[in-house]
Scaffold this active site. Sequence first.
Site, PDB file in Angstrom:
ATOM      1  N   ARG A  22      29.686  51.198  32.522  1.00  0.00           N
ATOM      2  CA  ARG A  22      28.434  50.935  33.217  1.00  0.00           C
ATOM      3  C   ARG A  22      28.324  49.485  33.673  1.00  0.00           C
ATOM      4  O   ARG A  22      27.343  49.110  34.309  1.00  0.00           O
ATOM      5  CB  ARG A  22      27.252  51.274  32.309  1.00  0.00           C
ATOM      6  CG  ARG A  22      27.118  52.763  32.000  1.00  0.00           C
ATOM      7  CD  ARG A  22      25.992  53.055  31.025  1.00  0.00           C
ATOM      8  NE  ARG A  22      24.729  52.503  31.474  1.00  0.00           N
ATOM      9  CZ  ARG A  22      24.047  51.563  30.824  1.00  0.00           C
ATOM     10  NH1 ARG A  22      24.529  51.058  29.699  1.00  0.00           N
ATOM     11  NH2 ARG A  22      22.889  51.113  31.283  1.00  0.00           N
ATOM     12  N   LYS A  23      29.318  48.660  33.386  1.00  0.00           N
ATOM     13  CA  LYS A  23      29.266  47.237  33.725  1.00  0.00           C
ATOM     14  C   LYS A  23      30.068  46.956  34.999  1.00  0.00           C
ATOM     15  O   LYS A  23      31.157  47.490  35.196  1.00  0.00           O
ATOM     16  CB  LYS A  23      29.811  46.379  32.586  1.00  0.00           C
ATOM     17  CG  LYS A  23      29.023  46.473  31.285  1.00  0.00           C
ATOM     18  CD  LYS A  23      29.619  45.569  30.220  1.00  0.00           C
ATOM     19  CE  LYS A  23      28.842  45.641  28.912  1.00  0.00           C
ATOM     20  NZ  LYS A  23      29.430  44.745  27.880  1.00  0.00           N
ATOM     21  N   ASP A  46      21.787  35.452  43.018  1.00  0.00           N
ATOM     22  CA  ASP A  46      21.360  36.725  42.431  1.00  0.00           C
ATOM     23  C   ASP A  46      21.106  37.766  43.514  1.00  0.00           C
ATOM     24  O   ASP A  46      21.411  38.942  43.345  1.00  0.00           O
ATOM     25  CB  ASP A  46      20.103  36.514  41.590  1.00  0.00           C
ATOM     26  CG  ASP A  46      19.650  37.797  40.912  1.00  0.00           C
ATOM     27  OD1 ASP A  46      20.419  38.357  40.116  1.00  0.00           O
ATOM     28  OD2 ASP A  46      18.519  38.246  41.197  1.00  0.00           O
TER      29      ASP A  46
END
Length: 262
Positions: free
Chosen positions: A213-214, A168
Site C-alpha cells: 500500500r506504500k 506535496d
Amino acid sequence: MAGSLGRLFRGFQSFTSLPATRAQLSHPPAFFSSRTMVTLPSFLSSKPRDFSLPNSSWGPEMLRLYELYNSQCEVETEGGEKQEGSWQRLPSYNRSLKFATGGVYLSKIIQSKARLFTRNIREQGAAFEYVLFNNKEEQRCVGIFQAGHLLEGPPGHVHGGAIATMIDTVTGTHATILSGPVMTANLNINYRSPIPLGSTVLIESSLDTKEGRKTFISCKVTSTDSSKLHTESTGDVHLNKHSLSDGTFLCHIFSVSHISTL
C-alpha cells in the site's frame, strides 16, 4: 401558468441585473422557450474555473515552459491525424470535497466556503501559480511553479512552507495517479538554495518504488534550465484504507487532478 412563469423570469432578471450579466431582451417573454438565453453570474455558473490554464500574471518563462509541455500533449501522425502525446496536462480547480464512510460530514455552509489551499487567492499571480503535467510512460510528473509576492519568507525569497506545499502538491498528485486515493505519511525536504519571489521553477516528481500500500516518491525543485538545485525531497504515501460512500472518491473535482491527503 404562463403569467406566473413570466413574473418569475422578470424577478430573476432583476436578481441578475449586473451590467455584465443582464439578459438583453427587447420584450420580456411571458413564458420560457428553448431560444431564451440568460447569462448567469460567475458564482452561479456550473462550469468551474481551470486554474491550470494561462492567465495575464504568467511571466515569459512560465508561458514558455507551459507551451513546451503542452505541445507534447497532442501529436500529429503522418496521416495528419491527432493523437495523445507523451504528456498530459492536469486540470486544477479550487474545491476539495471529501466524504469518508462513517466519518464526520462537513456542514453545507463549511462546504460552500471551503477552498483548496493553493487556489484560494483571488488576485492572479499573488501566490501559487502552477500547472502540472504527467508522463504515464516515464512515471514522472512535472510542476511549473511561479511564486507570487504573498509567499515571502526570507526577504525577497519564497517561504519554505510554500515550497513544501508545492512539493506535496506535485508528489501527492503523482502518487494518486500511480496508486489511487492516498494520504501523505512522510515528506522529507532538504533546502539547498533559496527561490527568488516572482521566479519560475520546475518541480519534478518521479516514482522510486511501490511496496504493497506504500508508494515511494522522490522530488526535486530546480531552476528552469536545471542548472541550480533549489530543493530535493523524498516521501512515501499510503493508500487510503477508508472506502468512500459511493465507491468513488472526489478531490479537486478529480479528473486526474490534485489529491495529496484524504
